[in-house]
Design a protein around this motif. Structure first.
Motif, mmCIF file in Angstrom:
data_model
loop_
_atom_site.group_PDB
_atom_site.id
_atom_site.type_symbol
_atom_site.label_atom_id
_atom_site.label_comp_id
_atom_site.label_asym_id
_atom_site.label_seq_id
_atom_site.Cartn_x
_atom_site.Cartn_y
_atom_site.Cartn_z
ATOM 1 N N LEU A 25 69.893 -75.473 -16.656
ATOM 2 C CA LEU A 25 70.982 -75.993 -17.606
ATOM 3 C C LEU A 25 71.614 -75.138 -17.982
ATOM 4 N N TYR A 26 72.718 -74.565 -17.831
ATOM 5 C CA TYR A 26 74.025 -73.445 -18.479
ATOM 6 C C TYR A 26 74.735 -74.084 -18.655
ATOM 7 N N VAL A 27 75.019 -73.825 -19.926
ATOM 8 C CA VAL A 27 77.176 -74.715 -20.255
ATOM 9 C C VAL A 27 77.344 -73.295 -21.579
ATOM 10 N N CYS A 28 78.881 -73.784 -20.965
ATOM 11 C CA CYS A 28 79.477 -71.897 -21.817
ATOM 12 C C CYS A 28 79.973 -72.777 -23.662
ATOM 13 N N GLY A 29 79.233 -71.793 -24.117
ATOM 14 C CA GLY A 29 79.605 -71.925 -25.960
ATOM 15 C C GLY A 29 80.958 -71.232 -26.305
ATOM 16 N N VAL A 49 74.586 -84.810 -24.796
ATOM 17 C CA VAL A 49 74.071 -86.286 -23.919
ATOM 18 C C VAL A 49 73.603 -86.706 -22.499
ATOM 19 N N LEU A 50 73.807 -85.182 -21.757
ATOM 20 C CA LEU A 50 72.740 -84.844 -20.093
ATOM 21 C C LEU A 50 71.586 -84.552 -20.654
ATOM 22 N N PHE A 51 71.742 -83.461 -21.831
ATOM 23 C CA PHE A 51 70.943 -83.401 -22.728
ATOM 24 C C PHE A 51 69.003 -84.116 -21.997
ATOM 25 N N ARG A 52 70.000 -84.600 -22.947
ATOM 26 C CA ARG A 52 68.852 -85.901 -23.795
ATOM 27 C C ARG A 52 68.429 -86.706 -22.587
ATOM 28 N N TYR A 53 69.563 -87.244 -21.772
ATOM 29 C CA TYR A 53 68.779 -88.042 -21.145
ATOM 30 C C TYR A 53 68.700 -87.999 -19.930
ATOM 31 N N LEU A 54 68.427 -86.348 -19.877
ATOM 32 C CA LEU A 54 67.763 -85.176 -18.187
ATOM 33 C C LEU A 54 66.277 -85.845 -19.170
ATOM 34 N N THR A 55 66.126 -85.665 -20.244
ATOM 35 C CA THR A 55 65.058 -84.949 -20.787
ATOM 36 C C THR A 55 64.389 -86.655 -21.065
ATOM 37 N N TYR A 56 64.355 -87.930 -20.974
ATOM 38 C CA TYR A 56 64.726 -89.136 -21.322
ATOM 39 C C TYR A 56 63.392 -89.559 -20.014
ATOM 40 N N LEU A 57 64.692 -88.958 -18.617
ATOM 41 C CA LEU A 57 63.845 -89.171 -17.844
ATOM 42 C C LEU A 57 62.862 -88.428 -17.529
ATOM 43 N N GLY A 58 62.229 -87.501 -17.799
ATOM 44 C CA GLY A 58 60.842 -86.253 -17.656
ATOM 45 C C GLY A 58 61.765 -85.742 -17.415
ATOM 46 N N PRO A 118 70.328 -76.387 -28.191
ATOM 47 C CA PRO A 118 70.078 -76.065 -27.394
ATOM 48 C C PRO A 118 69.083 -75.423 -26.915
ATOM 49 N N SER A 119 68.203 -75.088 -25.614
ATOM 50 C CA SER A 119 66.509 -74.305 -25.729
ATOM 51 C C SER A 119 66.658 -72.701 -26.267
ATOM 52 N N ILE A 120 67.962 -72.175 -25.513
ATOM 53 C CA ILE A 120 68.318 -71.008 -25.712
ATOM 54 C C ILE A 120 69.533 -70.889 -25.786
ATOM 55 N N GLU A 121 69.912 -69.391 -26.529
ATOM 56 C CA GLU A 121 71.543 -69.226 -27.448
ATOM 57 C C GLU A 121 71.646 -67.984 -27.105
ATOM 58 N N PRO A 122 71.789 -67.350 -26.412
ATOM 59 C CA PRO A 122 72.215 -66.039 -25.797
ATOM 60 C C PRO A 122 73.594 -65.491 -26.690
ATOM 61 N N HIS A 123 73.591 -64.187 -27.096
ATOM 62 C CA HIS A 123 74.895 -64.109 -27.096
ATOM 63 C C HIS A 123 75.151 -63.471 -26.465
ATOM 64 N N ALA A 124 76.366 -62.605 -25.540
ATOM 65 C CA ALA A 124 76.926 -61.739 -24.991
ATOM 66 C C ALA A 124 76.803 -60.094 -25.995
ATOM 67 N N SER A 125 76.442 -60.545 -27.220
ATOM 68 C CA SER A 125 76.911 -58.669 -27.301
ATOM 69 C C SER A 125 75.110 -58.388 -27.193
ATOM 70 N N GLY A 126 74.079 -59.206 -27.056
ATOM 71 C CA GLY A 126 72.579 -58.950 -26.585
ATOM 72 C C GLY A 126 71.932 -58.618 -25.409
ATOM 73 N N HIS A 127 73.210 -58.788 -24.927
ATOM 74 C CA HIS A 127 73.066 -58.445 -22.917
ATOM 75 C C HIS A 127 74.059 -58.074 -21.994
#
Length: 486
Positions: A25-29, A49-58, A118-127
């Motif tokens: 799952l990628y979301v524009c921050g 909510v999507l993140f939480r529900y997908l996790t709830y679904l296993g 989020p699981s990962i929060e990458p910065h544009a300046s670091g990539h």
């Protein structure tokens, strides 16, 4: 079966991840050059909510939410002054001081809204390296060109082989009509071509070496590079606000196809806009409200301060694909609704089981799950919870009974959907008001009111209640005496 609305397909589709149980799952921050506002809250809450529900679904969800910190330009991704660089210049700060300051504030705002990290929060300046490599692939495949140290995407050549505009439904004629005249357009082949890399002007603070010039990547490039780095050349879901559909997400699709030869994202999801009194929110309309202003009430359009939980509940009361019109009155109504939910939740947790149930609480879990499976219909989940609150209040008021089995199930369903999935912090909402300093005095007055009622001193009883209500206390009579909140 979970169904999600795929913007690209323009229909709801069954969710079938590429590599179950893993989901990408990628979301524009945020672009961190200013405080977060109400418009930032909606995508953050929607995809939380999507993140939480997908996790709830296993599912095992890798949730990537980027930070745009190489600068967001004043006009578009191609021209204008870098906003982070501008703020740094005006305030005599290092650009990364500006970035860190607003990133910290964004995280604080997300915490107040109950948004999980989020699981990962990458910065544009670091990539930057990854973005340069991605641009080189596009050049190698012939869909970009270099002019004076800047690299532009060749939209017309790409559209001859693929379809530029398939996400937003635009064609090239529409795009030509909508394209604004900006400084520096002359070096592009076509006005609708967009920058992959820009040569930095001498006054530009943030810049990096590249094969083409000392410069910086275009705005659209960071998500293509970071999405594929952390989620692979194909991943499940890309989300963001509807305002990003064009040009940002359209450009992402084009970049990925040009570099990799195929689409990267399977499900594109977009939340709709929040308007204020019927108008789009923006500084030009003088209706721009930051989350900080909501928390303090320091804005002429606000009648009072509102907590992060009230804002979250206000947003969840509507389906994420519907337009939500904000007004202070609407937020006050949401606050009252949340208070009713809190009261029902607290009453539920205090209920005592009986041998049998005289209230019907069956099927709530299935009802809530069915609503969530229908493209995250949080509005229907809340309606189902309020409907079940009638049974809770019936038992609490001594007019019905509930068995131990039904009580355990009902408590678990409320905790699961209210707290775990909708992300509403019930304990914080109740205890966060810090009622302890008032408890002794209010309890004393309400006990005096009870005594007055027993003695049929109705004038005294009403006077105590009216005075406490005027001071902001909500009072309810119960079979055991009374309840009150501030």
């Amino acid at each position: 079966m979970l169904y999600l609305y795929n913007t690209l397909a323009r229909t709801k589709q069954p969710f079938q991840p590429l590599n179950a149980p893993h989901v990408g799952l990628y979301v524009c921050g945020p672009t961190v050059y200013g405080d977060a506002h109400l418009g930032h809250a909606r995508p953050a809450i929607t995809f939380d909510v999507l993140f939480r529900y997908l996790t709830y679904l296993g599912y095992k969800v890798r949730y990537v939410r980027n930070i745009t910190d190489v600068g967001h330009l004043e006009h578009d991704a191609d021209e204008g002054e870098d906003k982070i660089a501008k703020k740094a210049r005006l305030e005599q700060l290092e650009p990364m001081e500006v970035v860190q300051y607003y990133t910290n504030r964004y995280h604080r705002d997300m915490e107040a809204l109950g948004v999980l990290p989020p699981s990962i929060e990458p910065h544009a300046s670091g990539h930057i390296i990854e973005q340069i490599a991605f641009i080189q692939k596009i050049l190698d495949h012939g869909y970009a060109y270099v002019v004076n140290g800047s690299v532009y995407f060749d939209v017309e050549k790409y559209s001859a082989d693929y379809h530029y505009g398939k996400l937003s439904g635009r064609n090239l004629n529409d795009i030509v009509t909508e394209t604004r005249e900006l400084d520096g357009q002359a070096e592009k082949r076509h006005s609708y071509d967009f920058a992959l890399w820009k040569k930095a002007s001498p006054e530009h603070i943030m810049h990096w070496p590249s094969p083409w010039s000392e410069g910086f990547p275009g705005w659209h490039m960071e998500c293509s590079a970071m999405g594929t780095k952390y989620l692979g050349e194909q991943f499940d879901i890309h989300g963001g606000g509807m305002d990003l559909m064009f040009p940002h997400h359209e450009a992402e699709i084009a970049q990925s196809c040009a570099a990799l030869g195929h689409d990267t994202v399977r499900y594109w999801m977009h939340n709709n806009m929040i308007t204020i009194n019927g108008k789009k929110m923006g500084k030009s309309y003088n209706n721009f409200i930051t989350l900080e202003q909501f928390y303090t009430g320091n804005h002429p359009l606000l009648s009072k301060p509102f907590s992060g939980m009230v804002i979250r509940f206000f947003i969840l009361m509507a389906h994420y694909r519907s337009t939500v019109d904000f007004s202070s009155e609407a937020l006050e109504a949401a606050e009252k609704g949340l208070q009713r939910l809190i009261e029902a939740y607290n009453r539920l947790m205090k209920l005592k089981a009986s041998d049998a149930s005289t209230v019907d609480v069956k099927g709530l879990r299935e009802q809530c799950a069915e609503a969530m499976d229908d493209d995250l219909n949080t509005q229907l989940v809340i309606a189902a919870l309020f409907d079940s609150a009638k049974a809770i209040n019936t038992v609490y008021d001594g007019k019905g009974t509930i068995s131990a089995e039904d009580l355990s199930e009902l408590q678990d369903v409320w905790k699961t959907f209210v707290v775990d999935i909708l992300g509403l912090r019930m304990e914080e909402a109740v205890e966060g008001a810090n009622l302890e300093p008032y408890k002794g005095a209010v309890d004393l007055l309400l006990n005096m009111r009870l005594e007055a009622k027993r003695n049929k001193q109705w004038e005294v009883s009403d006077h105590i209640r009216n005075e406490l209500t005027a001071l902001g206390f909500s009072i309810k009579d119960s079979k055991d005496g009374f309840e009150w909140t501030l």
